[in-house]
Design a protein around this motif. Structure first.
Motif, PDB file in Angstrom:
ATOM      1  N   ALA A 162      -8.820 -14.389   6.701  1.00 11.21           N
ATOM      2  CA  ALA A 162      -8.446 -14.839   5.363  1.00 11.21           C
ATOM      3  C   ALA A 162      -7.408 -13.867   4.825  1.00 11.21           C
ATOM      4  CB  ALA A 162      -9.660 -14.908   4.432  1.00 11.21           C
ATOM      5  N   LEU A 163      -6.727 -14.287   3.767  1.00 20.47           N
ATOM      6  CA  LEU A 163      -5.711 -13.448   3.143  1.00 20.47           C
ATOM      7  C   LEU A 163      -6.093 -13.161   1.706  1.00 20.47           C
ATOM      8  CD1 LEU A 163      -2.464 -15.359   4.231  1.00 20.47           C
ATOM      9  CD2 LEU A 163      -3.642 -13.539   5.479  1.00 20.47           C
ATOM     10  N   MET A 164      -5.798 -11.945   1.254  1.00 22.69           N
ATOM     11  CA  MET A 164      -5.940 -11.583  -0.148  1.00 22.69           C
ATOM     12  C   MET A 164      -4.724 -10.785  -0.575  1.00 22.69           C
ATOM     13  SD  MET A 164      -9.775 -10.452  -1.253  1.00 22.69           S
ATOM     14  CE  MET A 164      -9.063  -9.961  -2.817  1.00 22.69           C
ATOM     15  N   GLN A 165      -4.207 -11.119  -1.761  1.00 19.21           N
ATOM     16  CA  GLN A 165      -3.051 -10.416  -2.288  1.00 19.21           C
ATOM     17  C   GLN A 165      -3.307 -10.097  -3.744  1.00 19.21           C
ATOM     18  OE1 GLN A 165       0.971 -11.854  -1.224  1.00 19.21           O
ATOM     19  NE2 GLN A 165       1.391 -11.907  -3.414  1.00 19.21           N
ATOM     20  N   LEU A 166      -3.356  -8.822  -4.072  1.00 16.80           N
ATOM     21  CA  LEU A 166      -3.579  -8.362  -5.444  1.00 16.80           C
ATOM     22  C   LEU A 166      -2.584  -7.254  -5.726  1.00 16.80           C
ATOM     23  CD1 LEU A 166      -5.060  -8.280  -8.116  1.00 16.80           C
ATOM     24  CD2 LEU A 166      -6.816  -6.857  -7.057  1.00 16.80           C
ATOM     25  N   GLY A 167      -1.445  -7.619  -6.339  1.00 16.64           N
ATOM     26  CA  GLY A 167      -0.397  -6.636  -6.585  1.00 16.64           C
ATOM     27  C   GLY A 167       0.075  -6.040  -5.269  1.00 16.64           C
ATOM     28  N   PRO A 168       0.064  -4.713  -5.177  1.00 14.27           N
ATOM     29  CA  PRO A 168       0.501  -4.086  -3.933  1.00 14.27           C
ATOM     30  C   PRO A 168      -0.545  -4.132  -2.820  1.00 14.27           C
ATOM     31  CG  PRO A 168      -0.152  -2.400  -5.509  1.00 14.27           C
ATOM     32  CD  PRO A 168      -0.233  -3.720  -6.232  1.00 14.27           C
ATOM     33  N   VAL A 169      -1.778  -4.518  -3.157  1.00 14.84           N
ATOM     34  CA  VAL A 169      -2.858  -4.555  -2.168  1.00 14.84           C
ATOM     35  C   VAL A 169      -2.791  -5.866  -1.391  1.00 14.84           C
ATOM     36  CG1 VAL A 169      -5.344  -4.499  -1.804  1.00 14.84           C
ATOM     37  CG2 VAL A 169      -4.307  -3.111  -3.623  1.00 14.84           C
ATOM     38  N   LYS A 170      -2.704  -5.750  -0.077  1.00 13.63           N
ATOM     39  CA  LYS A 170      -2.642  -6.928   0.785  1.00 13.63           C
ATOM     40  C   LYS A 170      -3.690  -6.792   1.890  1.00 13.63           C
ATOM     41  CE  LYS A 170       2.349  -7.128   0.051  1.00 13.63           C
ATOM     42  NZ  LYS A 170       3.675  -6.999   0.706  1.00 13.63           N
ATOM     43  N   LEU A 171      -4.544  -7.770   1.990  1.00  7.75           N
ATOM     44  CA  LEU A 171      -5.583  -7.753   3.006  1.00  7.75           C
ATOM     45  C   LEU A 171      -5.480  -9.005   3.862  1.00  7.75           C
ATOM     46  CD1 LEU A 171      -8.655  -6.692   0.808  1.00  7.75           C
ATOM     47  CD2 LEU A 171      -7.185  -5.202   2.178  1.00  7.75           C
TER      48      LEU A 171
END
Length: 455
Positions: A368-377
């Motif tokens: 899965a993908l997560m994007q929160l500002g500069p945080v990318k998982l």
């Protein structure tokens, strides 16, 4: 309820309407929440209901049950069809086509968007969208029935049609559906058929852009595309689906190349959205401007210009490029409630400020993908983060525990716990024994109002 208190009418029981009603629970107002299904649906997980992982009950909850302890809030079943701004009155339609009126001092329009077929409404008969519980059930019936029908056919073009799945739109919903169908074919169904090999099922993903998940950072988008390719999803970029029919689609390249026909019996449409009919009507009678999709222009406090008593929240809000995501609806609902409270206190309203809580998209088990500002998982870490976010916003403690348990069972056993799909055959003339819905027998389009409906 006391007629002396301000009357608040909220149209729509999605994220925006529900969060607004909750925030008004202890305010000196009388709240009526009007919804055509009388239930709150967790739309981000509709695709998991459609592909057999979760049941309807795990992603939805009765609004009456959800708000039973909010003494100043009542919920009503009905569809808003007419607005009288001068008389401050909304007319709603019951399921039996009779109508009733609701008077308001404040009106919150949180009706959401419906699937857009870009003027080709006849496509809806063969290509369901992913906006309502009915859509999820229709897709479940089509996907699982396709494998069952293929099992009864000899090898050849007709069987291949049933084992070809076309998904339009490579946004989060399209990517999630495409990934889930391939995972379903290669894991849950892999050893359950005798005449066919489910792993042979083709999943084609069509999009007019040049990559999947355009709202995500390019590196996350590229990772998602690699995972989809590893799953076996075939991607076609720079194209649009220009025709949908019973036995296939026509794909038109944007570069002017010749059109191509694709033989398929299962088409899933996630390519666009537009305002529901009531929202377009409301904008007209309120004298508000709208964009091409029907989003309503609002002032900085989310009220309609020249109508401070009317708020527009969620996907319908046409201001500052606000995204059509659950977080925007939740924050808009809480902001509208705060504005009403400040009015009652004689204070000045504050402007709405959207806080981006990030984006997430599920691809397959462990990815899965997560994007929160500069945080990318991405990968496993993104998958875990995605799970926590979705569990946090599910309504009802029972639904949260049940969903977690189902996910764990799915991970351990590769099965889908809710694969039941219902065909006709009751003997009623409107329920023939068919995998299609009755509307197809007459060749007309199904209702695409975009509001959540019960099964």
């Amino acid at each position: 309820m006391s007629a002396a208190r301000p009357r608040v009418v909220i149209i729509g029981g999605g994220f925006g309407g529900l969060f607004c009603a909750r925030r008004l629970a202890r305010v000196d107002v009388d709240v009526t929440l009007l919804d055509r299904a009388a239930c709150h649906v967790f739309q981000p997980l509709l695709y998991q209901c459609a592909t057999g992982t979760l049941s309807i009950g795990q992603i939805s909850r009765s609004l009456r049950e959800e708000l039973e302890h909010h003494e100043n809030v009542r919920t009503l079943l009905g569809e808003a069809i007419r607005l009288d701004p001068a008389g401050r009155r909304v007319t709603a339609r019951r399921p039996d086509d009779s109508t009733f009126d609701l008077d308001y001092d404040y009106l919150v329009i949180a009706a959401g968007m419906r699937q857009s077929y870009f003027g080709n409404e006849d496509f809806a008969a063969w290509a369901p969208g992913m906006k309502t519980l009915d859509d999820a059930l229709s897709i479940r019936r089509r996907v699982f029935a396709a494998f069952e029908i293929a099992e009864t056919l000899p090898p050849g073009p007709e069987r291949d049609q049933w084992l070809t799945f076309a998904v339009t739109g490579a946004g989060p919903t399209g990517v999630e559906l495409a990934g889930q169908i391939r995972e379903l074919a290669t894991r849950a169904l892999a050893n359950q058929f005798h005449s066919i090999e489910p792993e042979d099922a083709r999943v084609l993903l069509f999009d007019g852009g040049d990559r999947v998940l355009k709202t995500f950072a390019p590196d996350l988008s590229a990772r998602a595309q690699r995972v989809l390719e590893d799953l076996g999803v075939e991607m076609r970029f720079g194209v649009r689906v220009s025709d949908v029919r019973r036995d296939g689609i026509t794909v038109s390249p944007k570069d002017g190349s010749p059109d191509a026909d694709v033989a398929t019996r299962t088409v899933l449409w996630t390519a666009g959205v537009e305002a529901v009919p009531f929202a377009r009507h409301a904008a007209e009678v309120l004298g508000a401007t709208t964009d091409r999709s029907g989003r309503i222009a609002v002032d900085a406090d989310l009220s309609v210009p020249n109508h401070r008593e009317v708020f527009v929240i969620g996907d319908l809000t046409g201001r500052d490029g606000l995204p059509g995501v659950a977080e925007n609806a939740m924050q808009g609902g809480m902001h509208a409630a705060a504005c009403m409270r400040r009015d009652l206190q004689g204070k000045r309203r504050k402007n709405f400020r959207y806080r981006d809580l990030g984006s997430a998209a599920y691809i397959s088990r462990g990815h899965a993908l997560m994007q929160l500002g500069p945080v990318k998982l991405s990968g496993l870490s993104g998958w875990i983060g995605w799970g926590f976010i979705h569990i946090a916003f599910l309504t009802g403690v029972r639904n949260r525990f049940s969903t977690v348990g189902t996910w764990l069972a799915t991970i351990a056993r590769s099965n889908r716990s809710d694969r039941t799909f219902i065909l006709g055959g009751s003997g009623h003339p409107e329920e023939p024994y068919t995998w299609e819905s009755p509307v197809h027998q007459g060749g007309s389009s199904r209702d695409t109002s975009g509001e959540d409906k019960t099964a």
